[in-house]
Motif scaffolding. Sequence first.
Motif, PDB file in Angstrom:
ATOM      1  N   GLU A  93       4.502 -10.374   1.858  1.00 54.31           N
ATOM      2  CA  GLU A  93       4.731  -8.945   1.647  1.00 54.31           C
ATOM      3  C   GLU A  93       3.379  -8.248   1.652  1.00 54.31           C
ATOM      4  O   GLU A  93       2.511  -8.572   0.833  1.00 54.31           O
ATOM      5  CB  GLU A  93       5.457  -8.687   0.339  1.00 54.31           C
ATOM      6  N   MET A  94       3.171  -7.323   2.565  1.00 54.21           N
ATOM      7  CA  MET A  94       1.888  -6.644   2.669  1.00 54.21           C
ATOM      8  C   MET A  94       2.043  -5.353   3.468  1.00 54.21           C
ATOM      9  O   MET A  94       3.076  -5.095   4.088  1.00 54.21           O
ATOM     10  CB  MET A  94       0.843  -7.543   3.333  1.00 54.21           C
ATOM     11  N   SER A  95       0.974  -4.546   3.479  1.00 48.49           N
ATOM     12  CA  SER A  95       0.988  -3.266   4.192  1.00 48.49           C
ATOM     13  C   SER A  95       0.626  -3.466   5.661  1.00 48.49           C
ATOM     14  O   SER A  95       0.130  -4.524   6.060  1.00 48.49           O
ATOM     15  CB  SER A  95      -0.012  -2.300   3.552  1.00 48.49           C
ATOM     16  N   ILE A  96       0.856  -2.433   6.443  1.00 47.04           N
ATOM     17  CA  ILE A  96       0.464  -2.462   7.854  1.00 47.04           C
ATOM     18  C   ILE A  96      -1.047  -2.645   7.992  1.00 47.04           C
ATOM     19  O   ILE A  96      -1.513  -3.469   8.788  1.00 47.04           O
ATOM     20  CB  ILE A  96       0.901  -1.164   8.569  1.00 47.04           C
ATOM     21  N   TRP A  97      -1.835  -1.898   7.206  1.00 46.51           N
ATOM     22  CA  TRP A  97      -3.284  -2.004   7.362  1.00 46.51           C
ATOM     23  C   TRP A  97      -3.795  -3.380   6.947  1.00 46.51           C
ATOM     24  O   TRP A  97      -4.721  -3.913   7.560  1.00 46.51           O
ATOM     25  CB  TRP A  97      -4.014  -0.911   6.595  1.00 46.51           C
TER      26      TRP A  97
END
Length: 315
Positions: free
Chosen positions: A98-102
């Motif tokens: 689970e992580m952000s696009i950046w």
Amino acid sequence: MTLLVAQTEHGAEVENKKVTTDAEDLFLDGGFDVPKNVSNDGFVVPGNNAFGNSFRDYSAETERKKIVEELYRQSHINQTYDFVKKMREEYGKLNKVEMSIWESCELLNEVVDDSDPDLDEPQIQHLLQTAEAIRKDYPNEDWLHLTALIHDLGKVLLLPSFGGLPQWAVVGDTFPLGCAFDESNVLYEQFKGNPDYNNPAYNTKNGVYSEGCGLDNVVMSWGHDDYMYLVAKENKTTLPSAALFIIRYHSFYPLHRAGAYKHLMNEEDHENLKWLHIFNKYDLYSKSRVLIDVEKVKPYYISLIEKYFPAKLKW
């Protein structure tokens, strides 16, 4: 100099766009230096790739030739209809990270694409070079800038936390499974080692499909394209359908370069293909050893990510 550009609005007809260019000030925010060989649509197409050869020249005697050829040999033998079905089922669970696009963009600093005969720089540079080149010619299409930034994020599949898949299962040109392999596929002869090649259920023109069924119903070879499409769609991105089409089919060179497999397309596919043709030129020809200043352009792309995606995504 004023040029006419064929431009579409997503969901609208193609229209002409005027782009005024001056070879002396074709510089983007991140320091992308546009070469001086102008094409007919505002973008400047360089004569050679980073190694001094023609783009996508798989016969050029370069240090990367053997690496590229071996990758395609493995891909063409191992990418089968059944293999892809299993991979889509496994990775469709989106239970790896689970992580952000950046955050995923930054992970690509660790990735080099062995299938690419044109560049051996970290992938985040390719993403930003493509996005900044498009941003120059299409300043009002922010969705297209973001699409360029994220189109290759599926290459995180190469990293251990995503399963550490081999390069042949992540990168390279994509192609349909479940029907005959078209001769326009790069290094076509290598398909003869694929179990599907002689399978009568899969080796006819339509195979398991019907004409005009739509590409959404076609099983494509597994890799970063299809994975990033799944990630974006299942995390409820608000990007338009043309963006998802670009992400899913940007490596489908037999279609958008040779016109193969068009008999499987439906009306929506044909509309979205117009945008893919626009995108592909920047994806291919913006590759350069002139690096983008990441920190300088980061705030702009963060703002687009916040507009079109949730803060955290399931991968």
